[in-house]
Structures are given as structure tokens and as C-alpha cells.
Motif scaffolding. Structure first.
Motif, short mmCIF file in Angstrom:
data_model
loop_
_atom_site.label_atom_id
_atom_site.label_comp_id
_atom_site.label_asym_id
_atom_site.label_seq_id
_atom_site.Cartn_x
_atom_site.Cartn_y
_atom_site.Cartn_z
N HIS A 186 0.91 -1.27 0.11
CA HIS A 186 -0.05 -0.05 -0.07
C HIS A 186 0.82 1.14 0.01
CE1 HIS A 186 -4.12 -1.77 1.43
NE2 HIS A 186 -3.64 -2.41 0.36
N VAL A 195 1.82 2.33 -3.36
CA VAL A 195 0.98 2.81 -4.14
C VAL A 195 0.70 4.45 -3.75
CG1 VAL A 195 -1.65 3.23 -4.73
CG2 VAL A 195 -0.48 0.76 -4.42
N LEU A 196 0.79 4.56 -2.48
CA LEU A 196 0.80 6.02 -1.97
C LEU A 196 2.17 6.83 -2.55
CD1 LEU A 196 -0.69 5.08 1.54
CD2 LEU A 196 -1.85 6.21 -0.24
N ASP A 197 3.21 6.21 -2.62
CA ASP A 197 4.31 6.89 -2.94
C ASP A 197 4.77 6.89 -4.24
OD1 ASP A 197 6.10 5.57 -0.10
OD2 ASP A 197 4.77 7.27 -0.11
N ASP A 198 3.71 6.39 -4.96
CA ASP A 198 4.21 6.02 -6.53
C ASP A 198 5.48 5.68 -6.76
OD1 ASP A 198 2.58 9.25 -7.15
OD2 ASP A 198 1.80 7.30 -7.85
N GLY A 230 -0.15 -2.54 -11.62
CA GLY A 230 -1.05 -1.75 -11.45
C GLY A 230 -1.25 -1.56 -10.07
N ASN A 231 -2.04 -0.33 -9.86
CA ASN A 231 -2.24 0.26 -8.49
C ASN A 231 -3.27 -0.76 -7.88
OD1 ASN A 231 -0.54 2.33 -8.30
ND2 ASN A 231 -2.23 3.88 -9.29
N LYS A 232 -4.37 -0.88 -8.52
CA LYS A 232 -5.35 -1.66 -7.88
C LYS A 232 -5.12 -2.83 -7.54
CE LYS A 232 -10.20 -2.53 -8.62
NZ LYS A 232 -11.43 -2.15 -9.50
N VAL A 233 -4.23 -3.85 -8.13
CA VAL A 233 -3.94 -5.20 -7.94
C VAL A 233 -2.93 -4.89 -6.67
CG1 VAL A 233 -2.49 -7.24 -8.46
CG2 VAL A 233 -4.13 -6.09 -10.14
N VAL A 255 -3.37 -2.72 -4.20
CA VAL A 255 -4.05 -2.56 -3.43
C VAL A 255 -4.87 -3.64 -2.55
CG1 VAL A 255 -6.01 -0.99 -2.31
CG2 VAL A 255 -4.20 -0.04 -3.70
N VAL A 302 -1.51 2.17 9.91
CA VAL A 302 -2.14 3.24 9.05
C VAL A 302 -2.18 4.33 9.74
CG1 VAL A 302 -4.70 3.65 8.33
CG2 VAL A 302 -3.63 1.43 8.26
N GLU A 345 1.11 6.17 8.63
CA GLU A 345 1.23 6.41 6.98
C GLU A 345 0.52 7.77 7.04
OE1 GLU A 345 3.21 5.06 5.28
OE2 GLU A 345 2.40 6.36 3.51
N THR A 346 -0.72 7.77 7.82
CA THR A 346 -1.72 8.99 7.74
C THR A 346 -0.93 10.38 8.28
OG1 THR A 346 -3.62 7.51 8.09
CG2 THR A 346 -4.14 9.90 8.28
N MET A 400 1.39 11.70 5.60
CA MET A 400 0.76 12.23 4.57
C MET A 400 0.16 13.30 4.90
SD MET A 400 -0.65 8.92 1.88
CE MET A 400 -0.55 10.32 0.78
N THR A 401 -0.43 13.70 6.04
CA THR A 401 -1.32 14.56 6.30
C THR A 401 -0.79 15.89 7.13
OG1 THR A 401 -2.58 13.50 7.75
CG2 THR A 401 -3.19 13.06 5.63
N LYS A 456 -8.24 15.28 7.34
CA LYS A 456 -7.83 15.28 5.74
C LYS A 456 -8.63 14.58 4.85
CE LYS A 456 -4.16 18.48 5.29
NZ LYS A 456 -3.08 18.81 4.70
N VAL A 502 -9.74 2.40 -6.77
CA VAL A 502 -8.28 2.85 -7.20
C VAL A 502 -8.20 2.43 -8.45
CG1 VAL A 502 -6.10 2.16 -6.74
CG2 VAL A 502 -7.44 2.28 -4.74
N LEU A 503 -7.55 3.61 -9.13
CA LEU A 503 -7.53 3.35 -10.83
C LEU A 503 -5.88 3.13 -10.90
CD1 LEU A 503 -9.27 6.62 -11.32
CD2 LEU A 503 -10.07 4.44 -11.91
N ASP A 504 -5.84 2.42 -12.26
CA ASP A 504 -4.54 2.11 -12.61
C ASP A 504 -3.70 3.17 -13.29
OD1 ASP A 504 -5.65 -1.08 -12.67
OD2 ASP A 504 -4.14 -0.39 -11.45
N LYS A 549 -4.62 8.29 -3.65
CA LYS A 549 -4.28 8.15 -2.22
C LYS A 549 -5.20 8.11 -1.28
CE LYS A 549 0.03 10.00 -4.06
NZ LYS A 549 1.45 9.99 -3.73
N VAL A 555 -7.12 4.91 -0.96
CA VAL A 555 -6.24 3.91 -0.40
C VAL A 555 -6.16 4.00 1.15
CG1 VAL A 555 -3.78 2.77 -0.26
CG2 VAL A 555 -4.64 3.37 -2.45
N LEU A 556 -5.76 5.18 1.62
CA LEU A 556 -5.44 5.42 2.89
C LEU A 556 -6.81 5.71 3.61
CD1 LEU A 556 -3.12 6.28 4.58
CD2 LEU A 556 -3.50 8.63 3.97
#
Lengths: 415, 412
Positions: free
Chosen positions: A173, A176-179, A194-197, A199, A233, A236-237, A240-241, B102, B173-175, B193, B196-197
Motif C-alpha cells: 500500500h 501505491v501511496l508513494d508512486d 497496477g495500483n489496483k492489484v 491495493v 495506518v 502513514e496518515t 501524509m497529512t 484530511k 483505485v485506478l490504474d 491516495k 487507499v488511505l
């Protein structure tokens, strides 16, 4: 001297020898009673030095105390548990098999051979399991004692497996959050599939971990690891925030670091202790060990991101700062150079700001103070082990030495 | 007749009245023991018909059996639990908003699910909780234990919602290909993001909540439900063109994606209530068949909309290339449709061709029949529950059976 170096106290069970340093990589592991016959085969094929078993049974030459390392044989903590780790790795791979092919390959992605990462967490947990091993003193019919011991061991191994699943799920995860493009030297899963897989695979691993957790039928342990998931979580939150003020706060940073890195290992150490039927005090010591070890680990990680394998600055990957993640060295530097605060608050999208920050960092004692803080946590971790109830069992002592050794390795490593 | 219609058997607890049809929207909830005093106040404000409480205690006029509809007062299953649902909804909302300021956009998404939607899942679970209510004879001890059990069962309902919404967020979530195609790709990335979060946040909350119930079997059930959600979504994303045309694959995927969560949480409700394996299985079967029936009708409505006729629905499934039961049945009658389906529906003409075949076929009809079959399996599960004299329990069971009808007769 050679003799003293090579011979160690023969454990009560009698059947094991501790071979010399040259055979360091051959494991006469804590796992010997699980390996059963194969241990003997190992002896036959690989012994270079050998001593007769029978005469040594009563031999109790105590070479060293728990934490003195002068004449102790050097330990490789990782090799103490290497066999067991392979066992775990195989079981883990079996546990993450999925019905749907794409999900299966996604879930297995980071459990493939060679990609398992440092195996740091499971090593700590297996060592901790032995370190807290309470021996049954009454001469029980050997079968029964061994069975109970083996059953407990399996449950503790399960904690190690669960911990890995939770850890990898969070990595999937986070990427995905960090690309992120890469992880552990290969393409990250989100990049490759891919992102979705990525996740969904993370969710899958988490659900498998929960099923395994439930199978232990210990609700306190379930609670501990559920808390870990929440902490991951939350950490990570927080990352990110965070507001720009929070981002420059050492308190916020340490809290976040606890959540993101140390909580998993501290709570799973505690779970190991609970499964072993240990007291609350001992469970807390296990927790403290894990927590401080985890914090020390992360602080050095922060340093290495700046210094890399050399002692000098700027040779590291600098990936934290480039992603706008403000870590301990910079936070310490800000305390010395308040003008750095403004730069940090501007953010690091501009590469010049990275250079400016590095310059201040170089002038400050930021790196040094981070290392000091890491050393402090490492020694708190070692102290927790030293506070464990005394034991005569050599295996137990050896694992405890290994755990202390890890606290040193964590702060002296270069990568 | 009015009297008969209005009067129902007074429950053992004595203090509740079942008010007449005219007061239909008024919830006389299972939650009255939780609401305490307010129930009395409610009686005072809103009664139109009233009967004396004192000497009705022994009155045992049995108006109806469990599943006969003739002279029963009509039930609104949703209003039976409406008060309790508000309680739950507020608790969940408060948690989400305060901890992660957020993630407001995700929170909004969550709210949208609750408002307007029937809060279907929690309704089923709360009704199931009452339907399986084993009474403890001693009144005082009974109330405390009962209230505690109720709280735990409400917790299941909250957990189920958290898991459901988390899965929706993660499904969205999109690819990268999709993110790049969008005009404002930054929004989509940020959207990812947050998705996911926020999903992780909900899942972690669900983990902690389920751990607090201190029942490892329940942990297992809900973990399996999560695994099934993921498996179902992945099945949908990654099927071969052959699998996409298979009814078996479709039903399996539908079980995973829609029915598993509700079946496993119904079972969890039963386990918390200390019920036997047989009863727990009945609860599971109810949830499973209800869920399947629900989805099958959803599939139909996507084609028909609020009309009986074809093509008035949103057609969003087929436009997204998702092949559902009506089409699968149509393929059985018109094998040539298969080729069209395998070509995919990026080409809008293919959508029209498929609709044409569908119209000629009995696809819609057969899907409705299949849904009805599952609905009646669900009702049968309720009817197989151990007999009870408790009117509250009976009412909830009637409501659950009523839901099986609503699910297949609804227009939206």
C-alpha cells in the motif's frame, strides 16, 4: 584457548554440540528438536570438529556470562535461526496462495525466493521465542515435553509469519501511496501490475494474516496485532497529512516512527511472550526490546539515507528528503540553525532546497545526534534483555546474546 | 376486523404495544430496551390507538403464524431498526471525521452510502440479532447481559459497514493508464491516495473493533469476508473471455463480491448470541441467498431501470464490460451473442446488439426467476429457525422474510 573458544556449555538435553566458529554457518539451531533426525545427518555430513556426545553430558564449563563478549564465540544472530526461517518462508508462500491467478502472483510477489528482504523481523521474533523459553523442569516423558514445546514453537512461528504478512501488506500500500517504482531491488508491485492489484493484494494479505491470527485462539494476541494494523495506518496518515508545523516537530516524528516502524515489532515481541505464557513484566520487557530496537533501526535508516555506505554526507540516496519526508538529522539541524526551518517549510520540490538543507545539515551535529539517539535506544533494548529472569539454559542464553548483538548490529550497520 | 388488525399479541415484557397500521411509520423498535425512558415519551406523544397495558398481559391472541401475510400488520423492516441504525451511523461518522480530518472527501463518500441508501446490511444484521434472541429468564441479570450482547451485535453491523465501504474505496483505485487518460491527472492521483488511505483506515478500525469482541471465530469469519471481497473484485478484473461467459464463474464472483460479507456477518451475529452450529448455518444461508437475490435483481434493474422495459436502465454494467446474469441467460438461447460479448463493449454498437438479443430472449425473466428462488431459500432458512413464543423475535423474523420479498419486487 582454542578449546575454550570452541566448547560451550552442553545443554541439559545433551544431544547438541556447539561447534566452533568455522562452522558458524552450520546451524545447530534451536530448531534441532524440530528437525529431529536431520540434525544427526547434519552432524555426520558436516562436522569438521567433533566431540563425543556421551562423555560431555555432565560437562558444564561456563564460559561466559550473558552479556560479556570477551571470550564468547561470535554469534551470527541470523544464522541461529536460518533453518527455521526457511521453514517459515515455505509455509508463508503456501499461506498466500490465492484462487485467482493474478491475485496469487501479486500476493506472492514479495515472498518469492531472493526477494524476502532482510528477514529482520522474523529473526528477532524467533530469537525472542527461544530467549523466553520456559523449561519444564520435571523429568517429563520426553515425548510430552517435546510435543508441548513443539506446539508452542509452531504458534510462535505463526506470529512471525503473520508479522511478515502484515508488513508486506503495508509495503504494497505504501508503494501505491508513494508512486514508488522499485522495492527490494525489483519493480514495485504497483509498477508491475497496477495500483489496483497492489491495493487488493495488500488487503488479501491482511485478511490472510487475520485468519492465521484467529487460528491461534488467543484474543489478547489478536488485539495486539489488530492494534499494529491501526498503528501502521495511523503512521502513514500522519506522514501524509502532517501540517508544516508538525513536520518540523521531533515529537511528531518520533510518534510517527513508532507507529510506522517500531509498533509492529514491539507488539509482536509481546505476542511471542504472551503465547509462551510469560508474566506481564516479561511481556513488557519483550515489548520494550522490540520498540527500542525498531526505533534505533529507523534512526540509523534516516542517517544512511544521507550518508549511504560512506561516512560522508550526500552519498546516500537522499530519497526521504526528495520525497519531502523530514527525518531526525534534519530536525536536529533545525534546532541548531533555525533558518533551516523556513527552507523545510517551503518543501523540497525545488532541488535547490535539498542542497541548502544538506549544507546546513553538514554544518550541524544532526547526523551525530541522530546516531547518539539511536545508540541510546539500542542500549535500552539491550537492557530489556538483560532484565529478563535469569536462566541456566544455554540455548536461551545464546538467543539472548544474539538479541543483544542485534542491537549493536542495528547501529553499526552501513546499509 | 379493525380490532383484530390493530391488536397483536402483547409480548412477555409487557410494556410494549404494537400500534396499529395508521401509525405504520412509527418505529417500535427492538431497541426500546436501549432507549429506555424515551419509548414511554414516544407513546405519550404519538399514540392514536391505544390499549390499556395492565390487563393485556395475559392476552394471547395469536393473529398469525410466522409467514402468513393475510391479516398481519404490515411491517416496515427498516423502521423496526431505524433508531438503532441512527445510533450506529452517528458513532461511525464521529469516528471517521475526528481522527482523520484530511480524509473528508472519503468521509463524505461514506456518508453518501448511508443517506438515501437503505442501510441494507446493518438492517439485516440488527433484525437477525433480534430474530436469534435467546431470552434469559431472570429479568435484571437478563437485561444487562442482553444489552451487552446487543452492543456486541451492533458492533458487527458497524464492522460490516466499515469493511463494505473500505472495499468500495479500494475498488475505486485506478490504474496508471486510467489516471493518465484523465484531464486533471493530479486529481486522480490524489484521489487514489485518499482512496487507499481511507480504505486502510476503515479496515484497521474494523480489525480493532473485531478484536475487541474477543471471539476468534468471529475474527475468522470477517477476515474471510474481506478475502472474498478482494477475490471477487479480482475475478471481475481479470477474467478470461471464456470465464466472462460462464454462469458458474459469474455466480461464484457474485457470491464473493456481494453475498459473502452479509452471509458471514449473519453467521457472526449467531455465534455471538451463543447459538448452535445449525442455527448459525441457517443465519449464514439467509444472508447468502438474500445477497444473491439482491445482486441478481440489481443486474436486471441495470437493464430495465424503474420500468419493466428494456434499455431504460443505466446500462452501466454492460458499458463497463461487465457481463451479468440476464446476458448470460440470453447467450444460452442465442449462441451468436457470445461472439459479440467476447468482442467486448467498447464499441457502442455491440451494446445495442446485445440489448436486442436480450429483448428477444428470456434472459430478464430467467434472472428474476433465479432471484426469486434464492429469495425463497432465504425465507425458508428463517422459517427453519427454532420455534419461539417471543413476539419481538417473531416480528423480526417476519421482517427478515419480508425483506426477501422486497429484494425481488423492488424497482430501484
Amino acid at each position: 584457548m582454542q578449546f575454550l573458544r570452541c566448547v560451550s556449555q552442553i545443554s541439559r538435553n545433551g544431544g547438541r554440540l556447539f561447534l566452533s566458529r568455522q562452522l558458524d554457518s552450520f546451524l545447530i539451531a534451536n530448531s534441532s528438536h524440530l528437525l529431529g533426525d536431520s540434525t544427526h545427518k547434519v552432524f555426520n555430513r558436516r562436522e569438521t570438529y567433533s566431540w563425543s556426545f556421551s562423555a560431555l553430558h555432565g560437562f558444564k564449563q561456563q564460559i561466559h556470562h550473558q552479556s560479556s563478549s570477551l571470550i564468547e564465540e561470535p554469534l551470527d544472530p541470523f544464522s541461529l535461526v536460518a533453518d527455521e526461517l526457511s521453514l517459515l518462508a515455505n509455509r508463508l508462500r503456501a499461506m498466500v496462495v490465492a484462487e485467482v491467478p493474478k491475485l496469487a502472483s501479486a500476493a506472492e510477489y514479495f515472498f518469492k525466493m531472493g526477494v524476502e528482504g532482510k528477514r529482520f523481523r522474523p529473526t528477532v521474533l524467533l530469537l525472542m521465542a527461544t530467549a523466553l523459553n520456559v523449561h519444564i523442569h520435571e523429568p517429563m516423558p520426553n515425548g510430552v515435553g517435546d510435543t508441548l514445546g513443539a506446539e508452542l514453537r509452531t504458534r510462535q512461528q505463526c506470529i512471525a509469519e503473520i508479522t511478515e504478512m502484515i508488513h508486506v501488506a503495508s509495503l504494497l500500500h505504501d508503494d501505491v501511496l508513494d508512486d514508488a517504482d522499485t522495492r527490494r531491488g525489483i519493480g514495485s508491485l504497483n509498477f508491475v501490475m497496477g495500483n489496483k492489484v497492489a491495493v487488493l493484494a495488500g488487503d488479501f494479505l491482511l485478511s490472510r494474516a487475520c485468519v492465521a491470527l484467529a487460528s491461534l485462539k488467543n484474543t489478547e494476541v489478536v488485539s495486539l496485532l489488530a492494534t499494529v494494523v491501526e498503528h501502521l495506518v495511523t503512521g502513514e496518515t500522519m506522514q501524509m497529512t502532517s501540517t508544516s508545523e508538525q513536520r518540523c516537530s521531533m515529537d511528531h516524528y518520533m510518534q510517527k516512527t513508532y507507529y510506522k516502524t517500531a509498533s509492529l515489532i514491539s507488539n509482536s515481541c509481546k505476542a511471542i511472550a504472551l503465547l509462551a505464557g510469560q508474566t506481564t513484566e516479561v511481556a513488557m520487557l519483550a515489548f520494550e526490546y522490540g520498540k527500542n530496537l525498531g526505533l534505533a533501526f529507523q534512526l540509523i535508516d534516516d542517517v544512511l539515507d544521507f550518508t549511504g555506505t560512506s561516512a560522508s554526507l550526500g552519498k546516500g540516496s537522499l530519497s526521504d528528503i526528495r520525497h519531502g519526508i523530514v527525518t531526525a538529522p534534519i530536525l536536529f539541524a533545525i534546532e541548531e540553525f533555525p533558518q533551516l526551518l523556513a527552507v523545510v517549510q517551503q518543501g523540497f520540490d525545488k532541488p535547490e532546497n535539498v542542497d541548502i538543507a544538506l549544507e546546513y545539515l553538514g554544518k550541524s551535529r544532526g547526523i551525530q545526534r541522530t546516531r547518539e539517539l539511536a545508540a541510546k535506544h539500542a542500549s535500552l533494548a539491550a537492557a530489556a534483555i538483560d532484565s529478563l529472569p535469569e536462566t541456566d539454559d544455554e540455548e536461551v542464553r545464546r538467543s539472548r546474546r544474539a538479541l543483544v548483538d542485534l542491537t549493536q548490529r542495528v547501529i553499526t550497520r552501513n546499509k
